[in-house]
Design an enzyme around this catalytic site. Structure first.
Site, PDB file in Angstrom:
ATOM      1  N   VAL A   1      27.688  50.245  -3.343  1.00  0.00           N
ATOM      2  CA  VAL A   1      29.146  50.390  -3.300  1.00  0.00           C
ATOM      3  C   VAL A   1      29.777  49.137  -2.692  1.00  0.00           C
ATOM      4  O   VAL A   1      30.393  48.345  -3.392  1.00  0.00           O
ATOM      5  CB  VAL A   1      29.568  51.640  -2.476  1.00  0.00           C
ATOM      6  CG1 VAL A   1      31.088  51.795  -2.478  1.00  0.00           C
ATOM      7  CG2 VAL A   1      28.905  52.893  -2.993  1.00  0.00           C
ATOM      8  N   CYS A   2      29.595  48.978  -1.405  1.00  0.00           N
ATOM      9  CA  CYS A   2      30.320  47.947  -0.661  1.00  0.00           C
ATOM     10  C   CYS A   2      29.738  46.547  -0.829  1.00  0.00           C
ATOM     11  O   CYS A   2      30.334  45.582  -0.347  1.00  0.00           O
ATOM     12  CB  CYS A   2      30.396  48.335   0.811  1.00  0.00           C
ATOM     13  SG  CYS A   2      31.292  49.892   1.055  1.00  0.00           S
ATOM     14  N   VAL A   3      28.616  46.432  -1.521  1.00  0.00           N
ATOM     15  CA  VAL A   3      28.098  45.113  -1.892  1.00  0.00           C
ATOM     16  C   VAL A   3      28.361  44.860  -3.371  1.00  0.00           C
ATOM     17  O   VAL A   3      28.949  43.846  -3.744  1.00  0.00           O
ATOM     18  CB  VAL A   3      26.593  44.963  -1.558  1.00  0.00           C
ATOM     19  CG1 VAL A   3      26.053  43.627  -2.053  1.00  0.00           C
ATOM     20  CG2 VAL A   3      26.362  45.106  -0.054  1.00  0.00           C
TER      21      VAL A   3
END
Length: 197
Positions: free
Chosen positions: A101-103
């Site tokens: 998600v956040c990468v």
């Protein structure tokens, strides 16, 4: 760019041990600082959900406040984009939690914005090994380049004749490089000369 290395994100990370992630991101942070790489720290919902950035990162950048976001994709926060642009570089190196998600989201967004993006796979982690691996595949297919934290450090050193950073590189390797770091210690003590390759 170090993204969401925070306790609440770490608790659900299952692709790597928490000890591995903390060790590797500390190696990344120290490497970036040693070589003067402009570094952006960002967190998500640090006060209401995810907690503070890892102490290993804070220790390396004690005076830098992370950009705290609400967006899952850091690239959707204009402060993050503006900070990256202010560095004046066209290459971006990213590590964070969670890979899926956040990468993956800011990696894909940065590629779309024209950046050459590298991600440090062993300083990232997902909620499962499959989640991490699928995100890695997706980023590679989109054109991002996977590297490891030790590769990052040694690619910046490039030449053991570079005495300016030589000792500091070996210190980072000893502190965070696992078997390689132990080998550096062994060579120094057994052969009494300069450490190195």
């Amino acid at each position: 760019m170090l993204v969401d290395h925070q306790p609440q994100m770490a608790f659900a990370t299952k692709s790597h041990s928490l000890e591995t992630i903390r060790n590797n991101v500390a190696g990344v942070a120290k490497s970036a600082k040693l070589f003067g790489v402009p570094t952006l720290l960002t967190t998500v919902a640090s006060k209401t959900f995810s907690g503070p950035i890892f102490p290993e990162i804070k220790a390396v950048f004690p005076d830098q406040a992370p950009i705290d976001r609400t967006t899952m994709n850091a690239w959707e926060d204009q402060r993050v984009v503006d900070k990256v642009k202010s560095f004046g570089k066209k290459k971006l190196v990213i590590a964070g939690l969670w890979t899926e998600v956040c990468v993956v989201d800011p990696v894909l967004s940065a590629i779309d914005a024209g950046y050459k993006v590298y991600f440090i796979s062993d300083a990232c982690g997902g909620v499962s090994l499959e989640a991490h691996e699928m995100a890695v595949q997706r980023m590679i297919q989109a054109g991002a380049v996977p590297i490891t934290w030790l590769q990052y450090l040694l690619e910046m050193q490039r030449d053991w004749a570079n005495q300016k950073t030589y000792n500091d590189v070996l210190t980072i390797a000893k502190d965070h490089g696992g078997a390689y770091g132990l080998g550096v210690i062994y060579a120094s003590e057994m052969f009494g000369g300069k450490e190195g390759h």
